[in-house]
Structures are given as C-alpha cells and as structure tokens.
Enzyme design. Structure first.
Site, PDB file in Angstrom:
ATOM      1  N   ALA A   1     -37.706  66.884 -18.368  1.00 27.99           N
ATOM      2  CA  ALA A   1     -37.282  66.390 -19.678  1.00 27.99           C
ATOM      3  C   ALA A   1     -37.478  67.508 -20.697  1.00 27.99           C
ATOM      4  O   ALA A   1     -38.277  68.416 -20.484  1.00 27.99           O
ATOM      5  CB  ALA A   1     -38.133  65.181 -20.051  1.00 27.99           C
TER       6      ALA A   1
ATOM      7  N   GLY B   1     -38.870  65.676 -14.669  1.00 32.85           N
ATOM      8  CA  GLY B   1     -37.573  65.004 -14.597  1.00 32.85           C
ATOM      9  C   GLY B   1     -36.578  65.748 -13.715  1.00 32.85           C
ATOM     10  O   GLY B   1     -35.642  65.138 -13.186  1.00 32.85           O
TER      11      GLY B   1
ATOM     12  N   GLU C   1     -37.357  64.509 -10.392  1.00 29.28           N
ATOM     13  CA  GLU C   1     -36.987  63.086 -10.360  1.00 29.28           C
ATOM     14  C   GLU C   1     -35.473  62.921 -10.203  1.00 29.28           C
ATOM     15  O   GLU C   1     -35.013  62.024  -9.500  1.00 29.28           O
ATOM     16  CB  GLU C   1     -37.489  62.396 -11.627  1.00 29.28           C
ATOM     17  CG  GLU C   1     -39.024  62.290 -11.627  1.00 29.28           C
ATOM     18  CD  GLU C   1     -39.572  61.710 -12.909  1.00 29.28           C
ATOM     19  OE1 GLU C   1     -39.370  62.353 -13.963  1.00 29.28           O
ATOM     20  OE2 GLU C   1     -40.170  60.625 -12.864  1.00 29.28           O
TER      21      GLU C   1
ATOM     22  N   GLU D   1     -46.182  66.332 -15.025  1.00 30.46           N
ATOM     23  CA  GLU D   1     -46.332  65.561 -16.266  1.00 30.46           C
ATOM     24  C   GLU D   1     -47.789  65.360 -16.664  1.00 30.46           C
ATOM     25  O   GLU D   1     -48.125  65.332 -17.847  1.00 30.46           O
ATOM     26  CB  GLU D   1     -45.645  64.190 -16.119  1.00 30.46           C
ATOM     27  CG  GLU D   1     -44.123  64.235 -16.160  1.00 30.46           C
ATOM     28  CD  GLU D   1     -43.463  64.496 -14.818  1.00 30.46           C
ATOM     29  OE1 GLU D   1     -44.174  64.935 -13.879  1.00 30.46           O
ATOM     30  OE2 GLU D   1     -42.248  64.277 -14.698  1.00 30.46           O
TER      31      GLU D   1
HETATM   32  N1  3HC Z   1     -38.774  71.277 -22.256  1.00 31.13           N
HETATM   33  C1  3HC Z   1     -38.490  72.079 -23.299  1.00 31.13           C
HETATM   34  N2  3HC Z   1     -38.625  73.410 -23.283  1.00 31.13           N
HETATM   35  C2  3HC Z   1     -39.051  73.964 -22.145  1.00 31.13           C
HETATM   36  C3  3HC Z   1     -39.380  73.198 -21.020  1.00 31.13           C
HETATM   37  C4  3HC Z   1     -39.205  71.781 -21.099  1.00 31.13           C
HETATM   38  N3  3HC Z   1     -39.458  70.988 -20.064  1.00 31.13           N
HETATM   39  N4  3HC Z   1     -39.809  74.017 -20.061  1.00 31.13           N
HETATM   40  C5  3HC Z   1     -39.740  75.263 -20.558  1.00 31.13           C
HETATM   41  N5  3HC Z   1     -39.285  75.228 -21.810  1.00 31.13           N
HETATM   42  C6  3HC Z   1     -39.014  76.382 -22.688  1.00 31.13           C
HETATM   43  C7  3HC Z   1     -40.276  77.115 -23.084  1.00 31.13           C
HETATM   44  O1  3HC Z   1     -40.844  76.543 -24.238  1.00 31.13           O
HETATM   45  C8  3HC Z   1     -39.768  78.503 -23.330  1.00 31.13           C
HETATM   46  O2  3HC Z   1     -39.144  78.494 -24.589  1.00 31.13           O
HETATM   47  P1  3HC Z   1     -39.154  79.805 -25.498  1.00 31.13           P
HETATM   48  O3  3HC Z   1     -38.534  80.875 -24.683  1.00 31.13           O
HETATM   49  O4  3HC Z   1     -38.364  79.383 -26.672  1.00 31.13           O
HETATM   50  O5  3HC Z   1     -40.601  80.061 -25.802  1.00 31.13           O
HETATM   51  C9  3HC Z   1     -38.665  78.663 -22.290  1.00 31.13           C
HETATM   52  O6  3HC Z   1     -38.286  77.333 -21.938  1.00 31.13           O
HETATM   53  C10 3HC Z   1     -39.084  79.399 -21.052  1.00 31.13           C
HETATM   54  O7  3HC Z   1     -40.260  78.786 -20.532  1.00 31.13           O
HETATM   55  P2  3HC Z   1     -41.455  79.642 -19.909  1.00 31.13           P
HETATM   56  O8  3HC Z   1     -41.812  80.729 -20.834  1.00 31.13           O
HETATM   57  O9  3HC Z   1     -42.491  78.679 -19.519  1.00 31.13           O
HETATM   58  O10 3HC Z   1     -40.690  80.256 -18.653  1.00 31.13           O
HETATM   59  P3  3HC Z   1     -41.257  80.590 -17.218  1.00 31.13           P
HETATM   60  O11 3HC Z   1     -40.119  81.207 -16.515  1.00 31.13           O
HETATM   61  O12 3HC Z   1     -42.551  81.297 -17.306  1.00 31.13           O
HETATM   62  O13 3HC Z   1     -41.576  79.173 -16.521  1.00 31.13           O
HETATM   63  C11 3HC Z   1     -41.164  76.879 -15.927  1.00 31.13           C
HETATM   64  C12 3HC Z   1     -40.545  78.260 -16.238  1.00 31.13           C
HETATM   65  C13 3HC Z   1     -41.997  76.975 -14.642  1.00 31.13           C
HETATM   66  C14 3HC Z   1     -40.027  75.905 -15.723  1.00 31.13           C
HETATM   67  C15 3HC Z   1     -42.088  76.468 -17.085  1.00 31.13           C
HETATM   68  O14 3HC Z   1     -41.355  76.593 -18.289  1.00 31.13           O
HETATM   69  C16 3HC Z   1     -42.614  75.077 -17.047  1.00 31.13           C
HETATM   70  O15 3HC Z   1     -43.571  74.808 -16.350  1.00 31.13           O
HETATM   71  N6  3HC Z   1     -42.021  74.158 -17.842  1.00 31.13           N
HETATM   72  C17 3HC Z   1     -42.509  72.833 -18.052  1.00 31.13           C
HETATM   73  C18 3HC Z   1     -42.303  71.959 -16.859  1.00 31.13           C
HETATM   74  C19 3HC Z   1     -42.763  70.556 -17.170  1.00 31.13           C
HETATM   75  O16 3HC Z   1     -43.861  70.309 -17.619  1.00 31.13           O
HETATM   76  N7  3HC Z   1     -41.884  69.586 -16.892  1.00 31.13           N
HETATM   77  C20 3HC Z   1     -42.173  68.221 -17.126  1.00 31.13           C
HETATM   78  C21 3HC Z   1     -41.576  67.804 -18.416  1.00 31.13           C
HETATM   79  S1  3HC Z   1     -41.964  66.154 -18.804  1.00 31.13           S
HETATM   80  C22 3HC Z   1     -40.866  65.247 -17.930  1.00 31.13           C
HETATM   81  O17 3HC Z   1     -40.072  65.785 -17.222  1.00 31.13           O
HETATM   82  C23 3HC Z   1     -40.955  63.770 -18.122  1.00 31.13           C
HETATM   83  C24 3HC Z   1     -40.140  63.048 -17.122  1.00 31.13           C
HETATM   84  O18 3HC Z   1     -40.966  62.521 -16.128  1.00 31.13           O
HETATM   85  C25 3HC Z   1     -39.338  61.898 -17.766  1.00 31.13           C
END
Ligand code: 3HC
Length: 689
Positions: free
Chosen positions: A60, A99, A102, A122
């Site tokens: 997400a 997500g 998922e 998450e």
């Molecule tokens: N939402 C919004 N922005 C995100 C994002 C997300 N899920 N994941 C990454 N970004 C953004 C970062 O803020 C960053 O933005 P910026 O360049 O403007 O600072 C850019 O994307 C690049 O991210 P990273 O610097 O972290 O890039 P990496 O290549 O080092 O890592 C990644 C990539 C492994 C995908 C890492 O970004 C990550 O772990 N992201 C979060 C994953 C996460 O927690 N997902 C769960 C979200 S909650 C969800 O899905 C709820 C669902 O169950 C309904």
C-alpha cells in the site's frame, strides 16, 4: 499506470508507479479497470500481472495512511481477482511486500524471478496486513509459519518462498513468458486454485502450534496492539469461513492505522528515507570512486569499521603504530567472523573472503594508496591532529580523510591539513559492524562531493548515514549529554537510580541511563568530564571509589557474582543523599511520568537548539539518529516526533518550570521551541533547513 497487452489469449497487465509501484489510489483504480477489461474481453483466456522496475510492488502507499481513503480499496480490487472466471497469475520479479504480496496471494498462481522477495512487513509500521494476507497466507503455508512471518515482518527470498509454498515456481529465465504459460495451463485445466479455498491446511494440530506462538508473542509485547490484532486475525482462519475471516481482518486492521504507534512508525519510516536528501547535494553532485580503504586504529572501533568495508567487498588496510595491538585487533576481528560462521549467519567461504579483504600494517605510510582513510584512534585532539597532519603528507591526492571522533571539533582537525575540503567526520556507533547509524559530519570546508561520496559509501556499507554539522557531540551525543545531566540532577533531587531506569525502560528503551553507564563504564564519562569539563558529582564520586560499573562489579548498581542485571546498593543511595545535602538540594520522590519529562524534555530542547544552529537539517534527522543509534523506541517516533505528540506547549511550559525549580538556565525553552509552542506549531511541520 497499467499497460494492458493482449497476445495469444493472455492479457499481460504491467504495473508502473515508480519508484516502488506502491498501490496508491490511482494505481488501484487503474489495475481495477484493467482487470475488469481483461475479464470482459472475449479474446482473453488468462491474465498475468507483472510490474516494471526492480520492485514488484512495495505494498500500500504508506503516505495515504491516516488520510481519507479513495476507492477502490485494495481488498475490493482483490475481490475482483477472487471472482474472476479467468486465471490470474502474478509474475514477481522483485520485492512483493505487504499489499504487493497480498495482491500476488489473491492470484491463482505466483511465478517468481530469482530476485523476488516475499514478505508482509506491516507489523514494522504498527499495523497488520489488511488485504487478505492474514487469511490467505496461513491457508497457503500453514498458520504457524504464516504467523511467524507476519510477526517478524522479514521477507524471504524466492527459493525459500517456493519451499514454503508461497510461490509455485522460481524461474531463472524470462519471467513473463513463464507466467503466461502457467496462466494458459490454468485456463486449460478449468479449475482455479485459490488460497482462500485451502481450509485443509487449518487442521487442529496446526491450531495448537499457532496458539502457542501467538500466546508467546502477546506476552513478549503486551502493549503492541498490532501483535494482538495479528493473533486475532490469524485465529479467525480457524473459527470462521474465508469471507468472514477477511471481514475480521478488516475490523482488526482499520483502527490500527490511526494508532499513535503506527503514526510514529510511519514517521520513522519516512524520516529515515528523507535523511538521504541533504540540502546542497543532488544526484548530479560528483562522487569520488572508493575502491580501497584504510582504517587507523585496530581497537574495537577500528576493527568494527574495517569489518564494514570487508563485508561490503571493499579491501581495507588496518593500521596500528605497533605490531602487538595490530595482531590483537586482527585476532578479535577473525574471532567475530568465526563466530558468525559458526552461528551460520555467513558461510565459511564468506568468512574467509571477508577476512581476506582485511590487511594489517604498522605505520601510517600504509594509508598512502587508500581512496578513503578513516581514523579511529584515541579520542584526543593532539593525537588526531598529529595523525591528520601526517595523513596530509601521505594520503594520495583526492583521498577522503575521515575521523571517527565522537565529540571533537572536525574543523580543528581539518585545519592541520592543506586539504580541508577532503576532510569530514564519519561517526560510527559501537559495535560498528552491527549498528546501522553513521553520523556523517560536514565540516566548514568539506567539499560537497566529499560529503556526497561519504554518504553513498555509508549506504554501500549497508549503514544509515545521516549528515550533521560540527558541534560538541554532534547530534546524538550532544542530546545524550543533556539526558545524562538531567539524570544526575534527578538523583540529587531524590529519584533513585533504579526508579529512573524503570521509568526509562517503561517508556520503551531497552536500558535506563544508569544501567547504561554501568555497562559502558563510569570511567568513560568521568575521564571525558575531566578533559572537556562538566560536573556529575554522584557519577564522579562513584568513579573515584573505583566503581566503574559492570566491569568492576559495582557502579550505580551492584552485580554480585557477575550478575548482568544490577541490584540496588544502599551505599550508593546513601552517597546520593549525602551529595544532595552537601549541595543544599532538598530531596523528594518522583513519579515515572515526572522522571520521563525531566529527562526527555531537555533532550527535545537541545534538539530545538540543534535545528536552529542547522547542525541537523530537519527534526526527522534527529529522530532517525536517536532511534537507530540510541535505542529510542521507534514506536514513539524519536524525540522530536514524540514532543509533538505530547504538545509543544506542555513541553515548553514544563521546561520553564524546571528552569525555575532547579535554577538551571539551560533548561529554559530554546527560542525555536518557544516560538513553535506560542504559535501552536510542531516540529513535524517544519521544512528542511
Ligand atoms: N508507500 C509509499 N512510499 C514508499 C513505499 C510504500 N509502501 N515503499 C517505499 N516508498 C518510497 C520511499 O519513501 C522512498 O521515497 P523517496 O525516494 O521519496 O524517499 C522510495 O519509495 C524508495 O524507497 P527506499 O528508499 O526504501 O528504496 P529501497 O530500494 O531501499 O527499498 C523497499 C525498497 C524494500 C520496497 C522498501 O522501500 C520498503 O521496505 N518499503 C516498504 C514496504 C512496506 O512496508 N510495505 C507494506 C506497506 S503497508 C501495506 O501494504 C498494507 C496492506 O496490508 C494493506
């Protein structure tokens, strides 16, 4: 955002939402439309969902959380896949997280590329999976394993994913063609496998194992609402049919998004990434190549830093003044690697390769060919200046000269060289091979390309580099010093060491300040106060009695028979009362809330001064430093975010009162804090310096 290409009866839907294909509202809507079109298209027999870029889908869009949610929501898009009469296959080339996984789990099959990563992280941002993950993953890989994966939030690689049954196959060659083949096979077979149908995985034996894990998790983190919610959501797999389970997951998920812990963790997530954006630098700032390194000093710090280079594949020379300390240092490093190999965290081949990248040498002249030299010698200005003036003579043209000092003036160190533009600080935290944080100290004359190179290098070393300016203790230790002072003052006013520590651990730190002092050694602060000034009458008196903490069995607490947890010592408590009387300070008791305010508000105040002086670019950098270097509980978002949640008016008013009550002017709210408090502002709303 979604390209729909139909060929040979298969619609390939390619998602594109750089940088990480997060499922924001626009992408959800585009995917929903594309799915509807493909399902309605009579020429399409099967559907493949693929994505552009290195990441499949990072989940997400976290930045949408806490705002009004625009439909279609992700579960609604996934319901369309569930209802599809045509097979949908996910082609997972990179990370499928939250997500993103998922989405893949809702598909009828999953084909992964070699670089795929599969996880539901998450929990790390204070929530639980909210698009069917808690219902589908247990039905695919068993509830106990699924719960463990969601509880850790750690992803698995493609091969492990295949072993567990998260993905159906791993392909080494072209991913999308393989997914197309699988999609057409499913269309031919006529029967669509759905994770939601696999109730056969939920036998009573599986339940017992899951319940044991769930009980354990809730006991370990009794105050984390998402851990409890995760357990409840997974439990619904056993107690309710799939559709009702999805509803139960939604009911558990929705309130968590607005939980203060989740907000703090989201803040920490974005603050950490924002720290990479340093004012005055851009991706066009030139970088210098770093292919070799030298580390001056084979002590614990130098050895740890050398390991960071070796781990990242960069050859490094460790330099000492004499053979004996060099060999001791190298031996310690070899021992650490041997331990890692024994535990199985690296292979024996990897151990040997890493050890092989570290060379020992006696004499600074051996730093002559390094692209970067990191000095980790004794923390004394004379020593550092002598080393840097030598390095100025020895280091090759264009080499970056970094000092690992924790407190000293990097400008003064740079000034002894004829190339101050190449000098900066790289303040690693101990143990340097483990701790992620590195304060990258930009001195007055540091060239932008030198700073940019050091920050990039930090990332290559798998660290979290945060740029800071020059001042005593930089950001982290300068704020720590405030807390230490406040803690000592609390003792004199009547709080006992164990009470202070209990309030701090209840706040969420792993250790209180006095247990920390005992662990680090009271002699360290004592010596540094002798060198740099500052008074801590209780700590100094204890150090003078030879009570250096755990290593001498006695410090603020006593450690009989080598015990790790300290016990109260009446001798210390009497000493505190005596010292207070000598200073004419009346003693009283303190509640845990008062202790927290008295310790933490001065830290926030110092943070405000640091911002005004532009030592840190933004409040989030201070939070990132304290979370990653000093164990500030991430779910409280760092000191500046936390202060916002308390309310800056309260913080400022209390500081004014502390200043009055203690007669300590430094407790007066800093101008920035005062201004924000008066305006009803917050640190969170401040823009980057
Ligand atoms: N939402 C919004 N922005 C995100 C994002 C997300 N899920 N994941 C990454 N970004 C953004 C970062 O803020 C960053 O933005 P910026 O360049 O403007 O600072 C850019 O994307 C690049 O991210 P990273 O610097 O972290 O890039 P990496 O290549 O080092 O890592 C990644 C990539 C492994 C995908 C890492 O970004 C990550 O772990 N992201 C979060 C994953 C996460 O927690 N997902 C769960 C979200 S909650 C969800 O899905 C709820 C669902 O169950 C309904």
């Amino acid at each position: 955002m979604v390209r729909n290409e139909v060929d040979g009866g298969v619609a390939v839907l390619t998602l594109s939402n750089p940088p990480v294909n997060a499922l924001g509202a626009d992408l959800r809507a585009a995917l929903d439309r594309a799915l509807a079109e493909a399902i309605a298209d009579a020429t399409v027999r099967a559907i493949v969902i693929a994505a552009e870029g290195k990441v499949f889908v990072a989940g997400a869009d976290i930045s949408e959380f806490g705002k009004v949610r625009r439909r279609p929501l992700l579960p609604e898009v996934l319901a369309r896949i569930d209802a599809s009469p045509k097979p949908v296959v996910a082609a997972i080339g990179g990370a499928a997280l939250g997500g993103g996984l998922e989405l893949a789990l809702a598909c009828h099959a999953r084909i992964a590329g070699r670089h795929a990563k599969l996880g539901l992280p998450e929990i790390k941002i204070g929530i639980i999976p909210g698009a069917g993950g808690t219902q589908r993953l247990p039905r695919l890989i068993g509830p106990e394993t699924a719960f463990a994966m969601m509880l850790s939030g750690e992803p698995v690689g493609a091969d492990r994913g295949a072993e567990l049954g998260i993905v159906d196959a791993v392909v080494l060659g072209d991913l999308v063609p393989a997914a197309r083949v699988r999609a057409l096979e499913l269309a031919d077979a006529g029967r669509l496998p759905r994770a939601g149908d696999r109730d056969d995985r939920l036998d009573p034996e599986a339940r017992a194992a899951f319940e044991a894990r769930a009980a354990d998790a809730v006991t370990r983190e009794p105050d984390a609402p998402n851990v409890r919610a995760l357990a409840e959501a997974v439990r619904a797999c056993f107690d309710r049919p799939f559709a009702e389970g999805l509803a139960a997951e939604q009911a558990a998920f929705a309130p968590l998004v607005d939980d203060p812990r989740a907000r703090a963790l989201r803040h920490a997530f974005f603050a950490e990434r924002e720290a990479a954006r340093v004012p005055g630098l851009s991706k066009d700032t030139p970088r210098r190549p770093i292919e070799t390194a030298a580390v001056i000093g084979a002590g614990t710090m130098g050895g740890g830093i050398a390991m960071c280079f070796a781990n990242a594949g960069i050859p490094v020379t460790v330099i000492e003044t004499e053979e004996a300390p060099l060999q001791r240092g190298l031996e310690r490093v070899r021992g650490l690697y041997a331990g890692s190999a024994k535990r199985g965290s690296i292979t024996e081949a990897e151990r040997d390769a890493r050890i092989g990248r570290i060379t020992g040498a006696v004499g600074l002249e051996n730093a002559g060919s390094a692209d970067i030299v990191i000095e980790a010698a004794f923390e004394e200005m004379g020593v550092k200046r002598a080393i840097f003036s030598e390095l100025d003579r020895i280091a090759k043209h264009g080499a970056i000269l970094a000092t690992n000092t924790s407190y000293l003036d990097v400008d003064a160190i740079a000034a002894v060289t004829g190339r101050p533009q190449d000098v900066l600080g790289m303040h690693f935290f101990s143990p340097a091979n483990v701790m992620r944080l590195v304060e990258v100290v930009r001195a007055e004359k540091t060239a932008p390309e030198v700073l940019a190179t050091a920050l990039d290098l930090g990332k290559r070393l798998k660290k979290l580099p945060v740029a800071v300016g020059v001042c005593f203790g930089f950001v982290g230790n300068r704020i720590l010093e405030r807390r230490s002072r406040a803690a000592e003052r609390l003792l004199l006013e009547g709080a006992l060491p164990h009470e202070v520590d209990a309030a701090v651990t209840a706040f969420g730190f792993r250790m209180g300040p006095f247990a920390m002092s005992d662990l680090a050694g009271l002699d360290i602060g004592w010596r540094s106060r002798k060198d740099f000034g500052g008074r801590a009458p209780v700590a100094d008196a204890l150090a003078e009695m030879g009570r250096f903490g755990q290593k001498t069995g006695r410090g603020f607490f006593v450690y009989p028979d080598g015990a790790r947890a300290g016990q109260r010592d009446p001798e210390v408590e009497a000493l505190i009362a005596r010292t207070a009387a000598e200073h004419g300070i009346a003693q009283r008791s303190f509640t845990p809330e008062e202790i927290v305010a008295r310790l933490m508000y001065p830290m926030v105040n110092e943070g405000a001064r640091i911002l005004s002086e532009k030592i840190a670019s933004r409040p989030g950098d201070i939070d990132t430093i304290w979370i990653n270097g000093y164990n500030w509980p991430a779910w409280r978002g760092g000191p500046m975010h936390w202060a916002d949640t308390v309310g800056l008016k309260t913080v400022a008013a209390d500081l004014e009162r502390f200043a009055r009550e203690t007669g300590d002017d430094s407790q007066e709210p800093a101008p920035l804090l005062k201004k924000l408090a008066e305006e009803g502002g917050s640190f969170g709303a401040l823009k980057a310096a």
